[in-house]
Design a protein around this motif. Sequence first.
Motif, short mmCIF file in Angstrom:
data_model
loop_
_atom_site.label_atom_id
_atom_site.label_comp_id
_atom_site.label_asym_id
_atom_site.label_seq_id
_atom_site.Cartn_x
_atom_site.Cartn_y
_atom_site.Cartn_z
N GLU A 1 7.94 8.59 50.95
CA GLU A 1 9.13 8.15 50.23
C GLU A 1 8.89 6.83 49.49
OE1 GLU A 1 12.62 9.99 53.14
OE2 GLU A 1 11.75 8.03 53.56
N GLN A 2 8.20 5.93 50.14
CA GLN A 2 7.93 4.63 49.52
C GLN A 2 7.00 4.78 48.31
OE1 GLN A 2 6.45 2.39 52.83
NE2 GLN A 2 8.50 1.75 53.52
N ARG A 3 6.02 5.65 48.40
CA ARG A 3 5.11 5.87 47.26
C ARG A 3 5.88 6.45 46.08
NH1 ARG A 3 0.06 9.36 48.59
NH2 ARG A 3 -0.34 8.81 46.39
N HIS A 4 6.82 7.34 46.36
CA HIS A 4 7.61 7.92 45.28
C HIS A 4 8.51 6.86 44.64
CE1 HIS A 4 9.91 10.54 42.83
NE2 HIS A 4 11.01 10.53 43.61
N GLN A 5 9.14 6.02 45.48
CA GLN A 5 10.00 4.97 44.96
C GLN A 5 9.21 3.94 44.17
OE1 GLN A 5 12.01 3.48 48.41
NE2 GLN A 5 13.49 5.16 48.51
N ALA A 6 8.00 3.64 44.61
CA ALA A 6 7.18 2.62 43.92
C ALA A 6 6.71 3.11 42.56
CB ALA A 6 5.98 2.24 44.79
N GLY A 7 6.57 4.44 42.41
CA GLY A 7 6.09 4.99 41.15
C GLY A 7 4.58 4.80 40.99
N GLY A 8 4.05 5.42 39.96
CA GLY A 8 2.61 5.30 39.69
C GLY A 8 1.80 6.46 40.22
N ALA A 9 2.28 7.11 41.27
CA ALA A 9 1.54 8.23 41.84
C ALA A 9 1.96 9.52 41.14
CB ALA A 9 1.79 8.33 43.34
N SER A 10 1.09 10.52 41.17
CA SER A 10 1.38 11.80 40.54
C SER A 10 2.47 12.52 41.33
CB SER A 10 0.12 12.65 40.48
OG SER A 10 0.43 13.98 40.12
N ALA A 11 3.57 12.90 40.63
CA ALA A 11 4.66 13.59 41.31
C ALA A 11 4.20 14.93 41.87
CB ALA A 11 5.82 13.79 40.34
N SER A 12 3.33 15.63 41.18
CA SER A 12 2.86 16.92 41.68
C SER A 12 2.03 16.75 42.95
CB SER A 12 2.04 17.63 40.60
OG SER A 12 0.92 16.84 40.22
N ASP A 13 1.22 15.68 42.99
CA ASP A 13 0.44 15.43 44.21
C ASP A 13 1.37 15.08 45.37
OD1 ASP A 13 -1.86 15.90 42.82
OD2 ASP A 13 -2.34 13.78 42.49
N LEU A 14 2.39 14.25 45.11
CA LEU A 14 3.33 13.90 46.16
C LEU A 14 4.10 15.12 46.64
CD1 LEU A 14 4.79 10.50 44.86
CD2 LEU A 14 2.97 10.86 46.54
N ALA A 15 4.44 16.04 45.73
CA ALA A 15 5.16 17.25 46.11
C ALA A 15 4.30 18.11 47.04
CB ALA A 15 5.55 18.03 44.86
N LYS A 16 3.02 18.19 46.77
CA LYS A 16 2.12 18.95 47.66
C LYS A 16 2.09 18.32 49.05
CE LYS A 16 -0.88 20.52 43.91
NZ LYS A 16 -2.23 20.43 43.30
N GLN A 17 2.01 16.99 49.10
CA GLN A 17 2.01 16.31 50.40
C GLN A 17 3.33 16.51 51.13
OE1 GLN A 17 0.65 12.21 50.13
NE2 GLN A 17 -0.56 12.72 48.30
N ALA A 18 4.47 16.52 50.39
CA ALA A 18 5.76 16.74 51.02
C ALA A 18 5.85 18.14 51.61
CB ALA A 18 6.88 16.53 49.99
N ALA A 19 5.34 19.14 50.89
CA ALA A 19 5.34 20.51 51.41
C ALA A 19 4.49 20.61 52.68
CB ALA A 19 4.81 21.48 50.34
N HIS A 20 3.36 19.90 52.68
CA HIS A 20 2.51 19.89 53.87
C HIS A 20 3.23 19.24 55.06
CE1 HIS A 20 -1.14 19.77 56.26
NE2 HIS A 20 -0.91 18.48 56.48
N LEU A 21 3.97 18.16 54.79
CA LEU A 21 4.71 17.48 55.86
C LEU A 21 5.86 18.35 56.38
CD1 LEU A 21 4.81 13.77 54.68
CD2 LEU A 21 3.58 14.71 56.64
N ILE A 22 6.48 19.11 55.48
CA ILE A 22 7.53 20.04 55.95
C ILE A 22 6.95 21.04 56.94
CG2 ILE A 22 9.07 21.90 55.21
CD1 ILE A 22 9.64 20.32 52.68
N ASP A 23 5.79 21.58 56.60
CA ASP A 23 5.13 22.51 57.53
C ASP A 23 4.80 21.81 58.84
OD1 ASP A 23 5.27 24.49 55.64
OD2 ASP A 23 3.24 24.17 54.88
N GLU A 24 4.36 20.53 58.73
CA GLU A 24 3.98 19.80 59.94
C GLU A 24 5.20 19.48 60.80
OE1 GLU A 24 1.47 15.72 61.13
OE2 GLU A 24 1.59 16.40 59.04
N ALA A 25 6.35 19.20 60.16
CA ALA A 25 7.56 18.86 60.92
C ALA A 25 8.28 20.09 61.47
CB ALA A 25 8.51 18.06 60.03
N THR A 26 7.92 21.26 60.98
CA THR A 26 8.55 22.49 61.46
C THR A 26 7.86 22.94 62.74
OG1 THR A 26 9.13 23.14 59.20
CG2 THR A 26 9.12 24.88 60.87
N ASP A 27 8.65 23.09 63.83
CA ASP A 27 8.12 23.50 65.15
C ASP A 27 7.03 22.55 65.63
OD1 ASP A 27 9.83 25.68 65.11
OD2 ASP A 27 8.33 26.99 64.15
N ALA A 28 7.16 21.25 65.29
CA ALA A 28 6.15 20.28 65.69
C ALA A 28 6.26 20.00 67.18
CB ALA A 28 6.34 18.99 64.90
#
Length: 450
Positions: free
Chosen positions: A97-124
Amino acid sequence: MSANEPSKPTPPVPAPPAVPMPRKAPTPASVAPAAPVPSSSSTSAEWGRVSEDGTVEVREGEAWRVVGQYPDGTPDEALAYFVRKFDDIAFKVTALEQRHQAGGASASDLAKQAAHLIDEATDAAAVGDLAGLRDRLTALTSSLSEATEQEAQQVKELLDRAIAERTALVERAEAIAARDLSKVQWKQVTAEMGELFDTWQAQQQTGPRLSKGVSQQLWKRFRDARAVVDKQRRAFYSELDDAHKAARDAKTRLVERAEALAPRGTDGIPAYRNLLDEWKASGRAGRKADDALWARFKAAGDALYAARAEQAAAEEADSAPKIEAREALLEEAKAVADEPHIKRARALLTRIQRQWDEIGRIFPREKERALDDRLRAIEQALKGREDVDWKKNNPETKARANDMSSQLLEAIEKLEAELAAAEKAGDKKAAKAAADALEARRAWLSALGG
């Protein structure tokens, strides 16, 4: 192991994932401020519990799900272990969240990481507000989706601009290749093509990556244009090298012939001048070769002209007495103009001319011409006097003048009578005509010396 040493707990055994419980509806697609990581005590009390056999469960909604076992530790230790697992996931979410708010990072790369974290938080296998983490990730994913679309649009614009810039380079290169390359300045054309190629490489290294098809198509056009220019340039310089070699050989022979004139001294100058004309017509041999060969050719000529300068200096020294003698004759010739009797003036000038010729040639020639011009002016002045005298004293001229005088006298006498008659008759017009004619005849008679 000593009896006093405490026994180490057996590592917990995570439970297999349970069937996910129904989740709460996701919050609106907006990025919430980064939530603080909850402390182990609050997370333990609200989201986790431990059974007597060490089985650890996490609360998801209204249901409980087994996340693992911690049989050899206390309930607090068991919960703390799985809370740390949750904290690890929560830290990753917060950081994303902080990287997205700070800007400068690729939104598509951050979206991939968010999808990975959703999988990680599901049934963790973790204890904490996993549903809250998933809601935050869902909101973040929605925001990143919009940013990804904007980013894709920007990328497309950058690609379109890069394609336009590359196309402009290609068209400039093709325009150069389409010129009449037999009439160009190759130094300038080579610099232009080099600048275009450097710009191409810079765009390729720093600009956006074009698709393979577009990139290859543009590069083929650019490469073909460069090949045309390079081929013509090589042909031009090959011909130029041949021309330089021919000129160099011809000028080398001219230098050898010029150097061979040295023993002839001043007499070799006419031949050297002919060689100089051949040198001018022999073409260019390249700057270095031309400079070196010209230095030798000029040195050969300098030797000949130095010999002539020595000879001229010697001749000028010999001419000093002759110059003084002619200066003296010119002083004497001034009396020609003052002599009123033309025959005596001619005799004086003839004697001076004879003495003038007896003195001989004078060097330098410029000095001789200047003295001759002064004597020639005296000769022309006397000749003018002689022409006037001849016209005066020529018998035929005198006879014609006397006959004309007689005719004028008769005409004057007749006009005087006509004038008197007109005046007596009071005819002003006739009187004026007779007076004008009479005046003209008298002027003619005066001109004839009558």
